[in-house]
Design a protein around this motif. Structure first.
Motif, short mmCIF file in Angstrom:
data_model
loop_
_atom_site.label_atom_id
_atom_site.label_comp_id
_atom_site.label_asym_id
_atom_site.label_seq_id
_atom_site.Cartn_x
_atom_site.Cartn_y
_atom_site.Cartn_z
N LEU A 158 -60.10 -20.65 -38.27
CA LEU A 158 -60.21 -22.03 -38.48
C LEU A 158 -58.95 -22.92 -39.06
CD1 LEU A 158 -63.70 -21.93 -40.59
CD2 LEU A 158 -63.43 -22.85 -38.38
N ARG A 159 -58.09 -22.07 -39.33
CA ARG A 159 -56.91 -22.57 -39.67
C ARG A 159 -56.01 -23.04 -38.64
NH1 ARG A 159 -57.67 -23.68 -44.82
NH2 ARG A 159 -57.15 -22.02 -46.40
N HIS A 160 -56.14 -22.70 -37.55
CA HIS A 160 -55.67 -22.90 -36.12
C HIS A 160 -56.04 -24.48 -36.15
CE1 HIS A 160 -53.65 -19.17 -35.63
NE2 HIS A 160 -54.93 -18.39 -35.25
N ILE A 161 -57.22 -24.52 -36.06
CA ILE A 161 -57.81 -25.88 -35.79
C ILE A 161 -57.29 -26.97 -36.95
CG2 ILE A 161 -59.88 -27.33 -35.42
CD1 ILE A 161 -61.42 -24.76 -35.08
N GLU A 162 -57.30 -26.66 -38.14
CA GLU A 162 -56.75 -27.49 -39.29
C GLU A 162 -55.57 -27.70 -38.90
OE1 GLU A 162 -57.96 -27.08 -43.78
OE2 GLU A 162 -56.50 -25.52 -43.19
N ASP A 163 -54.64 -26.61 -38.49
CA ASP A 163 -53.23 -26.83 -38.59
C ASP A 163 -52.67 -27.89 -37.52
OD1 ASP A 163 -52.99 -25.00 -40.49
OD2 ASP A 163 -52.12 -23.50 -39.06
N ARG A 164 -53.51 -28.17 -36.49
CA ARG A 164 -53.34 -29.02 -35.42
C ARG A 164 -53.86 -30.63 -35.97
NH1 ARG A 164 -57.09 -25.90 -32.09
NH2 ARG A 164 -58.65 -27.09 -31.87
N GLY A 165 -54.35 -30.79 -37.19
CA GLY A 165 -54.60 -32.19 -37.61
C GLY A 165 -56.29 -32.25 -37.26
N ALA A 166 -56.88 -31.47 -36.73
CA ALA A 166 -58.49 -31.78 -36.47
C ALA A 166 -59.29 -31.28 -37.59
CB ALA A 166 -58.65 -30.96 -34.98
N LEU A 167 -59.18 -32.15 -38.64
CA LEU A 167 -59.98 -31.64 -39.90
C LEU A 167 -61.56 -31.62 -39.51
CD1 LEU A 167 -57.84 -33.26 -42.45
CD2 LEU A 167 -57.66 -30.80 -41.65
N GLU A 168 -61.93 -32.78 -38.93
CA GLU A 168 -63.34 -32.70 -38.80
C GLU A 168 -63.93 -31.80 -37.94
OE1 GLU A 168 -66.72 -36.24 -37.86
OE2 GLU A 168 -64.79 -36.73 -37.65
N THR A 169 -63.03 -31.44 -36.85
CA THR A 169 -63.52 -30.45 -35.75
C THR A 169 -63.84 -29.12 -36.44
OG1 THR A 169 -62.60 -31.65 -33.98
CG2 THR A 169 -62.87 -29.28 -33.73
N ALA A 170 -62.68 -28.82 -37.37
CA ALA A 170 -62.52 -27.47 -37.99
C ALA A 170 -63.78 -27.47 -38.92
CB ALA A 170 -61.42 -27.36 -39.02
N HIS A 171 -64.24 -28.37 -39.47
CA HIS A 171 -65.56 -28.34 -40.31
C HIS A 171 -66.79 -28.13 -39.51
CE1 HIS A 171 -64.39 -29.21 -44.61
NE2 HIS A 171 -63.22 -29.90 -43.99
N ASN A 172 -66.89 -28.90 -38.43
CA ASN A 172 -67.82 -28.75 -37.43
C ASN A 172 -67.83 -27.17 -36.87
OD1 ASN A 172 -68.73 -31.38 -37.81
ND2 ASN A 172 -67.44 -32.12 -36.05
N VAL A 173 -66.80 -26.84 -36.40
CA VAL A 173 -66.81 -25.35 -36.00
C VAL A 173 -67.24 -24.10 -37.01
CG1 VAL A 173 -65.24 -23.62 -35.13
CG2 VAL A 173 -65.04 -25.88 -34.42
N LYS A 174 -66.76 -24.54 -38.17
CA LYS A 174 -67.22 -23.60 -39.30
C LYS A 174 -68.78 -23.69 -39.46
CE LYS A 174 -67.45 -23.52 -44.25
NZ LYS A 174 -67.29 -24.22 -45.63
N ARG A 175 -69.50 -24.75 -39.46
CA ARG A 175 -71.10 -25.09 -39.22
C ARG A 175 -71.37 -24.25 -38.22
NH1 ARG A 175 -70.14 -29.83 -41.53
NH2 ARG A 175 -69.81 -31.04 -39.59
N ALA A 176 -70.89 -24.50 -37.08
CA ALA A 176 -71.49 -23.47 -35.84
C ALA A 176 -71.38 -22.09 -36.03
CB ALA A 176 -70.70 -24.08 -34.69
#
Length: 408
Positions: A158-176
């Motif tokens: 998830l940090r890879h997603i967060e590091d590129r600034g896609a915070l909402e996507t990171a949370h969505n992926v965490k839920r998935a």
């Protein structure tokens, strides 16, 4: 009287030379080293099953398996014997478990989850989730047995997603990912959902700025456009109910008949559907109940209140409401399906003077009491019911105003 076995030493094992025939060097407790003509040296253990039948275990070659390791494995086998278990059968069972775990990787389980639950989401949503997993999760934990994955490994992905600034996507992926783990738990492929241990490890998502109309006069014009819209009956009903209930568009689309009690006037959304993963109660004003009763004549035999146009096995497409708004002349810079939430939040607070905590409850935001504890799902339900009815009545009043200027 049996001759006592003198334990082996590493020096003795290293100096053992191959002979024309295989021979054994005994260490005690059934453990011995088998030296074969090719020069290989193999650790074995002789023991008797409960039936009295002689059996053997193989512990691997020397020096890959050291003398101390071989003794440890012997001691484990003897401990199993003392507890009444067959060491050979225990080993076969452990091997089967390892093989099953190795075959049930996160990727395998995730793809199975997507297949088994495909009727619960639109095809576009399914593809989006698959692409999230394929791009960001599978490369990190996809090949790992799902039962062996730990929270820190999920967080690393998830940090890879967060590091590129896609915070909402990171949370969505965490839920998935969490849904995949809960599916695995139900299938007895994992012990628990490890994403629950991540807590607030990810950065918070800034409040979104979805285009919304918040001026009462212009809301009246929008409501008249909605009630004058001539489209599919499902879309017309969803459009009318969206400003009244101001829930997330995905929740409106996925509303199920099993969640509704039209006699009590309640919509109870299970936590698995919610962003915060808590059950959510939406009191239904009389106007919403009337619309839903009309919908029941159209879709009441199926699962979804607002089914898809092509098949009733899936809910309405995520683009339906926005497409209807565009057809009425409202661009994405002026009004969106998600904007009904900001519309309600702003007017109920700034114009109607409703209690902010009650509004936040209905927005399904996290609300805490003065002691910092989260309110339960039934907190202030009578007051929220009255507020929702006042809001629906207010919207009717705006729609009835004839001197409003159209705004598009």
């Amino acid at each position: 009287m049996p001759i006592p076995v003198v334990p082996l030493s590493d020096t003795q094992i290293r100096k053992a030379k191959p002979r024309e025939r295989t021979y054994k060097l005994f260490d005690g407790g059934g453990l011995y080293l088998e030296v074969i003509p090719s020069g290989s040296k193999l650790w074995r253990m002789k023991f008797r099953q409960a039936s009295g039948k002689e059996s053997r275990l193989s512990f691997g070659p020397y020096p890959e398996v050291s003398l101390s390791e071989a003794r440890a494995r012997r001691d484990e086998a003897r401990a199993l014997q003392r507890s009444g278990k067959d060491p050979a059968q225990a080993r076969r069972s452990a091997k089967a478990v390892r093989q099953m775990a190795a075959s049930n990787t996160f990727e395998v389980v995730a793809l199975l989850w997507l297949e088994k639950t495909k009727a619960e989401r639109a095809e576009g949503t399914r593809r989006k989730i698959f692409n999230w997993l394929r791009k960001d999760i599978f490369p990190v934990i996809g090949a790992m047995p799902i039962a062996e994955i730990r929270p820190r490994q999920v967080l690393a992905a998830l940090r890879h997603i967060e590091d590129r600034g896609a915070l909402e996507t990171a949370h969505n992926v965490k839920r998935a990912v969490g849904q995949v783990f809960r599916f695995a738990v139900a299938c007895e492929l994992a012990e628990r959902d490890v994403t629950r241990d991540l807590g607030d490890a990810l950065a918070s998502v800034p409040e979104g700025h979805y285009a919304a109309i918040t001026e009462p006069e212009k809301v009246g014009a929008l409501l008249r456009a909605i009630y004058g819209y001539e489209g599919h009956p499902y879309t017309m009903a969803a459009l009318k109910i969206s400003p009244m209930l101001f829930q997330r568009p995905g929740m409106i689309r996925a509303m199920e008949w099993s969640e509704l009690d039209l006699v009590k006037g309640e919509w109870r959304v299970p936590g698995v559907k919610m962003k915060m993963e808590n059950d959510h109660i939406v009191p239904l004003p009389k106007q919403a109940v009337d619309i839903l009763r009309q919908m029941h004549r159209l879709s009441g035999e199926g699962r979804y209140v607002f089914p898809g146009m092509r098949t009733h096995d899936r809910c309405m497409s995520e683009n339906t409401i926005n497409a209807a708004l565009r057809s009425m002349g409202y661009s994405k810079e002026v009004m969106t399906a998600h904007g009904f939430r900001a519309m309600a939040r702003t007017i109920m607070d700034e114009v109607l003077g409703e209690r902010v905590d009650l509004i936040e409850h209905q927005l399904a935001h996290r609300v805490k009491d003065p002691n910092g504890r989260a309110y339960n799902r039934t907190a202030h339900l009578p007051a929220r019911r009255e507020m929702m009815q006042r809001w629906a009545d207010y919207l009717d009043g705006l729609r009835a105003m004839q001197n409003s200027l159209d705004y598009k």
